[in-house]
Scaffold this active site. Structure first.
Site, mmCIF file in Angstrom:
data_model
loop_
_atom_site.group_PDB
_atom_site.id
_atom_site.type_symbol
_atom_site.label_atom_id
_atom_site.label_comp_id
_atom_site.label_asym_id
_atom_site.label_seq_id
_atom_site.Cartn_x
_atom_site.Cartn_y
_atom_site.Cartn_z
ATOM 1 C CB CYS A 62 -3.768 9.282 -43.165
ATOM 2 S SG CYS A 62 -3.149 9.357 -41.452
ATOM 3 C CB ALA A 65 -2.060 5.345 -40.634
ATOM 4 N NE ARG A 96 0.221 -2.634 -39.118
ATOM 5 C CZ ARG A 96 1.386 -2.973 -39.690
ATOM 6 N NH1 ARG A 96 2.527 -3.161 -39.291
ATOM 7 N NH2 ARG A 96 1.243 -3.678 -40.824
ATOM 8 C CG HIS A 195 3.897 2.560 -46.008
ATOM 9 N ND1 HIS A 195 3.199 1.849 -47.136
ATOM 10 C CD2 HIS A 195 3.522 2.440 -44.879
ATOM 11 C CE1 HIS A 195 2.155 1.319 -46.584
ATOM 12 N NE2 HIS A 195 2.349 1.806 -45.228
#
Lengths: 500, 74
Positions: A62, A65, A96, A195
């Protein structure tokens, strides 16, 4: 597995699509394509960045994220508050592997989970007061933090909290930047919009903070953009750039700091690794500060050499010589790696299904090892990513956008690659099918894979996965066909006895 | 009206970028392209056309502009 022809690949797509109802089939058909290198614009053959079909299993993330997990999260000396219920923050905590240097909990906060832990009353009465109190607590408990980002989770947008007002007020009180990020998970179709939102918030709240301030510049200042230092990737890239004579001013965002981000507008060239997640800010800096940007690829010696030369072409002879020197220095090491692994991996086939840049960037690295990528796809790419991918992939190979769990399984069952490069959600599905899988999101807890040092590790890991003896032991002895040979039977019987 | 960005490529041609759609394409024809009058109707490689209010040649590229969509090929 022998290569499929164009017709066979097309037939395969049709066959896989058959299970869907009419409407879903029409929709999904647009996302699956056979690669044709003569196509210049990807949207003629593949559709991307569309909402996933309800009812299918997608592996997309999403917007939260994309913002908290990818772009903001790795900035190590800031506190990234997951503003909302606790789950989003907890399940995205430290997964991550963005490596960093620092003392966690004192001056760096990368692997910690800060959250406002929303309860019913916060939803009903609003969470702004809680956010203000939380910022005060952070300032008291972690005085060495350099700033705070407020990463909104879904409820913040739904109940209409004014996190901007709280952030502005609190920023004045503590004298450090507080960045409200409107990255509620329901925005957009995938993490890709996250992003973009994160890039925009950096642009609006951080990037111009040191405009007009003095900076001891050199003609060789560059920044690494879109390298998240997964398993140390950015470090393996940085040493190459430094060795050729460049000065790396900032790392975005793996092992990066707020100060580095603020100083980026002073550099001469932005080096962009993950195009998908950080092209927005690179384009902004090109327009506002006149900094050119360049996409590069540090996977595998062929692409590294190409990239180093392309980077050096932006500078004078000193750097160009430096690039040649670096390439020449690592050549023997790389030849040794290839001589060792290529005979073991020659002719093996790979299918990839990842996100960001890897479905196209790692193709060169596999080819250096004599392997062949027969299918690739992105979770959340846009058309411009496929524009770049089409040229990298061989003709008649398979492209899949936002593949569903079913499609991916079927493709891999039929095409029988020797290796799958995907993520944790796919890993055990395919390994139970008897196909080796390496996670290409987190490098399967290995890494780095970038740079010359990374390639040696990459080659070892791929060999380790494919040549692992366990894959020949998938069928239990009592189910083995008799033609498997009488010679192997006694040995296996012996092994069984040993275990018993 | 759409926000677009026009940049100059390494070979000196113009390139068109529509951030909202992450769409980048070459500009194959521009109605006015001189130092005092620049813009007008532009045609993209994919056949789409946009209209930029004619203006003096921008001092530097890339530049963000408002453009009207006349005919998008998508």
């Amino acid at each position: 597995m022998s290569e499929l022809t164009r017709e066979e690949t097309e037939a395969l797509i049709q066959e896989v699509l058959e299970v869907y109802p009419d409407k879903a089939r029409r929709d999904r058909a647009k996302h699956l394509a056979v690669n044709d290198q003569s196509v210049e614009q990807s949207k003629k053959c593949i559709t991307s960045n569309r909402k996933s079909l309800p009812g299918v299993m997608t592996v997309r993330g999403c917007a939260y994220a994309g913002s908290k997990g990818v772009v903001w999260g790795p900035i190590k000396d800031m506190v990234h508050v997951s503003h909302g219920p606790i789950g989003c923050g907890q399940y995205s905590r430290a997964g991550r592997r963005n490596y960093y240097v620092g003392t966690t909990g004192v001056d760096t906060f990368g692997t910690m989970n800060f959250t406002s832990d929303f309860q019913e009353k916060d939803i009903v009465f609003g969470g702004d007061k809680k956010l203000a109190r939380l910022i005060g607590e952070i300032e008291m408990l972690f005085p060495l933090h350099r700033g705070i980002s407020v990463q909104s989770e879904c409820p913040i947008g739904l109940i209409g909290d004014d996190i901007e007002a709280v952030s502005k007020k609190a920023a004045k009180e503590i004298g450090k930047p507080i960045v409200p990020v409107r990255c509620e998970g329901f925005r957009g179709v995938s993490q890709s919009l996250g992003h973009h939102i994160a890039n925009d918030s950096i642009r609006d709240w951080v990037l111009d903070r040191r405009d007009g301030q003095a900076f001891a510049a050199t003609p060789y200042d560059v920044s690494i953009i879109g390298d998240y230092n997964i398993g140390g990737d950015a470090w393996a890239s940085r040493i190459l750039l430094e060795e050729m004579g460049l000065r790396v001013v900032s790392q975005w965002a793996g092992d990066g700091t707020l100060a580095e981000i603020e100083m980026t507008p002073k550099v001469k060239l932005n080096l962009l690794h993950c195009y998908r997640s950080m092209n927005y800010i690179s384009r902004h800096m090109e327009e506002k500060y006149g900094i050119p940007w360049l996409e590069y690829n540090f996977f595998g010696p062929t692409k590294i050499a190409e990239s180093l030369r392309a980077i050096a072409a932006h500078f004078d002879d000193h750097i160009r010589e430096g690039a040649e020197r670096v390439i020449a220095r690592y050549q023997p090491t790389m030849e040794a790696v290839i001589a060792h692994y290529k005979p073991r991996l020659q002719g093996k086939t790979v299918m990839l299904y990842v996100g960001g840049l890897r479905p196209r960037h790692v193709i060169g690295a596999y080819e250096d090892l004599g392997m062949q990528v027969i299918g690739t796809g992105y979770e959340f790419a846009h058309n411009d990513d496929y524009d770049r991918t089409i040229k990298e992939m061989g003709n008649a190979t398979l492209l899949y956008d936002d593949a569903t769990g079913f499609e991916l399984e079927e493709f891999i069952k039929r095409m029988k690659p020797d290796l799958v490069g995907s993520g944790i959600k796919e890993k055990y599905v395919f390994q139970k099918m008897g196909i080796p899988l390496r996670q290409m999101h987190s490098w399967d807890y290995s890494g780095p894979y970038h740079g010359y040092d990374g390639f040696a590790i990459f080659a070892r890991d791929m060999d380790m996965a494919i040549s692992n003896p366990c894959w020949s032991k998938q069928t239990p002895p009592w189910k083995k066909q008799p033609e498997s040979g009488a010679s192997t039977a006694p040995r296996e019987a012996g092994e069984l006895k040993k275990v018993a | 009206m759409a926000n677009i960005m026009v940049r100059k490529t390494a070979v000196g041609t113009y390139s068109f970028y529509l951030p909202k759609r992450d769409f980048e394409d070459a500009i194959v024809a521009m109605e006015f392209d001189s130092s005092d009058k620049w813009g007008g109707e532009i045609r993209l490689n994919n056949g789409g056309t946009y209209y930029i209010e004619p203006q003096a040649l921008p001092a530097r590229f890339p530049i963000s502009l408002r453009a009207r969509r006349l005919d998008a090929a998508e």
